[in-house]
Design a protein around this motif. Structure first.
Motif, PDB file in Angstrom:
ATOM      1  N   GLN A  71       0.824  -1.216   0.000  1.00 53.32           N
ATOM      2  CA  GLN A  71       0.000   0.000   0.000  1.00 53.32           C
ATOM      3  C   GLN A  71       0.856   1.263   0.000  1.00 53.32           C
ATOM      4  OE1 GLN A  71      -2.916  -0.008   3.096  1.00 53.32           O
ATOM      5  NE2 GLN A  71      -3.775   1.982   2.544  1.00 53.32           N
ATOM      6  N   TYR A  72       2.001   1.218   0.677  1.00 49.14           N
ATOM      7  CA  TYR A  72       2.809   2.424   0.833  1.00 49.14           C
ATOM      8  C   TYR A  72       4.088   2.404  -0.007  1.00 49.14           C
ATOM      9  CZ  TYR A  72      -0.401   3.371   4.633  1.00 49.14           C
ATOM     10  OH  TYR A  72      -1.544   3.610   5.361  1.00 49.14           O
ATOM     11  N   LEU A  73       4.125   1.509  -1.008  1.00 52.25           N
ATOM     12  CA  LEU A  73       5.254   1.531  -1.935  1.00 52.25           C
ATOM     13  C   LEU A  73       5.238   2.834  -2.738  1.00 52.25           C
ATOM     14  CD1 LEU A  73       5.473  -2.079  -3.447  1.00 52.25           C
ATOM     15  CD2 LEU A  73       7.248  -0.902  -2.151  1.00 52.25           C
ATOM     16  N   PRO A  74       6.387   3.492  -2.900  1.00 55.75           N
ATOM     17  CA  PRO A  74       6.433   4.777  -3.632  1.00 55.75           C
ATOM     18  C   PRO A  74       6.408   4.586  -5.144  1.00 55.75           C
ATOM     19  CG  PRO A  74       8.624   4.207  -2.836  1.00 55.75           C
ATOM     20  CD  PRO A  74       7.705   3.143  -2.309  1.00 55.75           C
ATOM     21  N   LEU A  75       5.233   4.252  -5.692  1.00 53.32           N
ATOM     22  CA  LEU A  75       5.063   4.062  -7.130  1.00 53.32           C
ATOM     23  C   LEU A  75       3.981   4.999  -7.651  1.00 53.32           C
ATOM     24  CD1 LEU A  75       5.060   0.157  -7.430  1.00 53.32           C
ATOM     25  CD2 LEU A  75       6.857   1.672  -8.242  1.00 53.32           C
ATOM     26  N   THR A  76       4.250   5.617  -8.807  1.00 56.54           N
ATOM     27  CA  THR A  76       3.214   6.430  -9.439  1.00 56.54           C
ATOM     28  C   THR A  76       2.250   5.518 -10.181  1.00 56.54           C
ATOM     29  OG1 THR A  76       4.434   6.684 -11.504  1.00 56.54           O
ATOM     30  CG2 THR A  76       4.907   8.280  -9.752  1.00 56.54           C
ATOM     31  N   LEU A  77       1.080   6.073 -10.552  1.00 61.62           N
ATOM     32  CA  LEU A  77       0.118   5.279 -11.318  1.00 61.62           C
ATOM     33  C   LEU A  77       0.701   4.869 -12.666  1.00 61.62           C
ATOM     34  CD1 LEU A  77      -3.265   7.113 -10.600  1.00 61.62           C
ATOM     35  CD2 LEU A  77      -2.521   4.884  -9.754  1.00 61.62           C
ATOM     36  N   GLY A  78       1.526   5.735 -13.261  1.00 61.45           N
ATOM     37  CA  GLY A  78       2.159   5.405 -14.539  1.00 61.45           C
ATOM     38  C   GLY A  78       3.121   4.241 -14.413  1.00 61.45           C
ATOM     39  N   PRO A 131       3.330   4.987 -20.808  1.00 60.91           N
ATOM     40  CA  PRO A 131       2.462   6.044 -20.260  1.00 60.91           C
ATOM     41  C   PRO A 131       2.316   7.287 -21.135  1.00 60.91           C
ATOM     42  CG  PRO A 131       3.733   5.064 -18.503  1.00 60.91           C
ATOM     43  CD  PRO A 131       4.216   4.428 -19.770  1.00 60.91           C
ATOM     44  N   ARG A 132       3.405   7.821 -21.666  1.00 62.53           N
ATOM     45  CA  ARG A 132       3.315   9.059 -22.468  1.00 62.53           C
ATOM     46  C   ARG A 132       2.590   8.815 -23.785  1.00 62.53           C
ATOM     47  NH1 ARG A 132       9.086  12.312 -21.902  1.00 62.53           N
ATOM     48  NH2 ARG A 132       8.950  12.720 -19.639  1.00 62.53           N
ATOM     49  N   ILE A 133       2.901   7.671 -24.435  1.00 60.45           N
ATOM     50  CA  ILE A 133       2.228   7.351 -25.701  1.00 60.45           C
ATOM     51  C   ILE A 133       0.753   7.087 -25.452  1.00 60.45           C
ATOM     52  CG2 ILE A 133       2.101   5.674 -27.588  1.00 60.45           C
ATOM     53  CD1 ILE A 133       5.116   5.318 -27.360  1.00 60.45           C
TER      54      ILE A 133
END
Length: 491
Positions: A71-78, A131-133
């Motif tokens: 739950q608290y892993l530092p990951l962005t949604l991307g 993510p960007r594409i």
């Protein structure tokens, strides 16, 4: 619980790769790695999304501490979305690669060389879901977004069905029950991981990328956490996930133990063979000298006027023994064997001739087979190896009954089954019978080199030999040899 079993499968595949460093262990490792990345990424998303009951958390994570860690892993949604995309899009390709590697029917063998065709759709999907594409092509148009979601889902399940079809087709293409039974763990490994993957494959990375941005994603939701699911159905889904994980884990362990056991046995036999070859070389050289001395003695008897069929038979026997000793000594010295294109029929006939010469009253029943089958072989040595298995079976039956020889084509291989109705080989002796100088017969004429020699000769022909207990008593020896077409096309 699901997470723990998935991790155990991954760890097992790593151990398998470390000990059996070959293409097959690598493909199994890649398959388990891809599945683990996909499932773990989804579980991280579930943990971050929250709103799950304690019993669901137990089934998915095993321990609440693991859920809190995710739950608290530092990951962005991307980042999280692309982890899901990577596992989701690589797994179908890798499971097809595994299915083709396990299979030997003609189409599967041809497709191994063209496996890159199956990589096209996964690569396109991985590029589109960067993510960007993804943000520039699909986030602003629901129609394009639907094409991404339903298009990827279609090819994913198509790939899974192709992989399972290949495995089922291979299973029913195998005519020998012996080889079918050995193929079952392979089917269970792929089928179990395919079911686990398929249960969570509808989880599209788009749902993670657009979690806060698009109402369409909210409508899709997470089907396996949908509150509208009935309790019995939800329970079945969770039990199915864990059950398939457990079956996959057990099947993988069973398959690994079989392969690693063979590897360990091979190493032990090679060590014993090296030690034995020194003594055998000295023995062969000494015996050859004794036979040459016998030839001189026979010549003297002939010159002294002794004649008759017995002298001729003794002379022929002596000359044949010298030839055999020369062949054996040459093989031990050079560690090589000259193979030539011969018909299987000539090898079988020679094996029968040797068997009958040793036991004139032996009874052998051989099934009809294609007399035009060609193999690359050292004809005399291979015939001796086969006849030795036949003679051992006959002696195991105390020279009463009959030996059955069944020859079948298993696509690119020739399968030679030798069946007896003796007492069978005890499990404790399963490995020892291949060792040099081991014999279970209480006779001074048995030196314990026959089975060792047979196995060595068959292995030198790029073949293999195994045995199992026969239903109703007795033993089945299975000799597997490559057909000429297989050698010609490359191994």
């Amino acid at each position: 619980m699901l997470l723990i079993i998935i991790l155990l499968m991954l760890i097992s595949s790593i151990i398998f790769l470390l000990f059996a460093r070959n293409r097959r262990s690598l493909l199994i490792f890649l398959m388990m790695s891809s599945l683990s990345i996909f499932i773990i990424s989804i579980l991280i998303y579930v943990a971050k999304k929250g709103g799950i009951a304690d019993d669901t958390s137990l089934l998915l994570f095993g321990f609440s501490s693991i859920r809190y860690y995710f739950q608290y892993l530092p990951l962005t949604l991307g980042q999280l979305g692309y982890l899901v995309a990577f596992g989701r899009f690589t797994f179908p390709f890798i499971i097809i690669a595994n299915a083709l590697d396990f299979s030997y029917f003609d189409f599967a063998v041809k497709m191994r060389k063209k496996i890159y065709y199956f990589a096209i759709l996964p690569l396109i999907s991985l590029v589109l879901y960067i993510p960007r594409i993804f943000e520039t092509t699909a986030t602003k148009q629901t129609f394009v977004l639907k094409i991404f979601i339903y298009g990827s889902r279609t090819w994913i399940f198509l790939y899974i069905l192709i992989a399972l079809f290949i495995m089922v087709y291979e299973y029913y293409s195998i005519t020998s029950l012996f080889f079918r039974r050995r193929f079952i763990p392979k089917i269970l490994i792929l089928a179990s991981v395919a079911i686990i993957y398929s249960l969570y494959a509808p989880q599209d990375p788009a749902q993670i990328y657009l979690f806060y941005k698009n109402d369409y994603m909210w409508m899709l939701g997470l089907w396996y956490l949908n509150k509208g699911l009935s309790t019995p159905f939800y329970f079945v889904v969770m039990v199915l996930s864990i059950s398939c994980s457990f079956v996959g884990f057990i099947s993988l362990i069973k398959y690994m133990s079989t392969i690693l056991d063979q590897e360990r046995a091979e190493v032990v036999l090679k060590q014993k063979a090296r030690a034995a070859s020194i003594g055998v070389s000295a023995f062969v050289h000494g015996t050859k000298n004794e036979l040459l001395a016998s030839r001189v003695l026979i010549s003297r008897l002939e010159k002294s006027g002794v004649e008759g069929s017995d002298i001729e038979a003794l002379k022929s026997l002596n000359d044949n023994l010298i030839i055999r000793m020369q062949r054996l000594y040459s093989t031990l010295r050079e560690q090589t064997m000259k193979l030539s294109l011969v018909s299987l029929d000539s090898v079988i006939n020679k094996a029968l001739e040797i068997s009958i010469a040793t036991h004139p009253d032996i009874k052998i029943e051989i099934t009809d087979y294609d007399k035009k089958i060609l193999i690359l072989a050292s004809s005399f040595e291979l015939a001796e190896a086969i006849s030795n298995i036949i003679i051992n079976g006959w002696e195991a039956m105390k020279c009463d009954g009959k030996i059955e020889v069944i020859i079948r084509l298993e696509r690119l291989w020739v399968s030679i089954s030798i069946l007896d109705r003796g007492p069978g080989i005890p499990k404790a002796l399963k490995r020892k019978i291949w060792e040099p100088f081991y014999s279970s017969k209480n006779s001074s004429s048995n030196w314990g080199m026959g089975m060792y020699y047979s196995r060595k000769i068959i292995n030198s022909h790029l073949g293999s030999i195994r045995f199992e207990k026969r239903d109703g008593g007795g033993t089945i020896f299975q000799i597997l040899l490559p057909r000429y077409g297989r050698l010609k096309g490359g191994l």
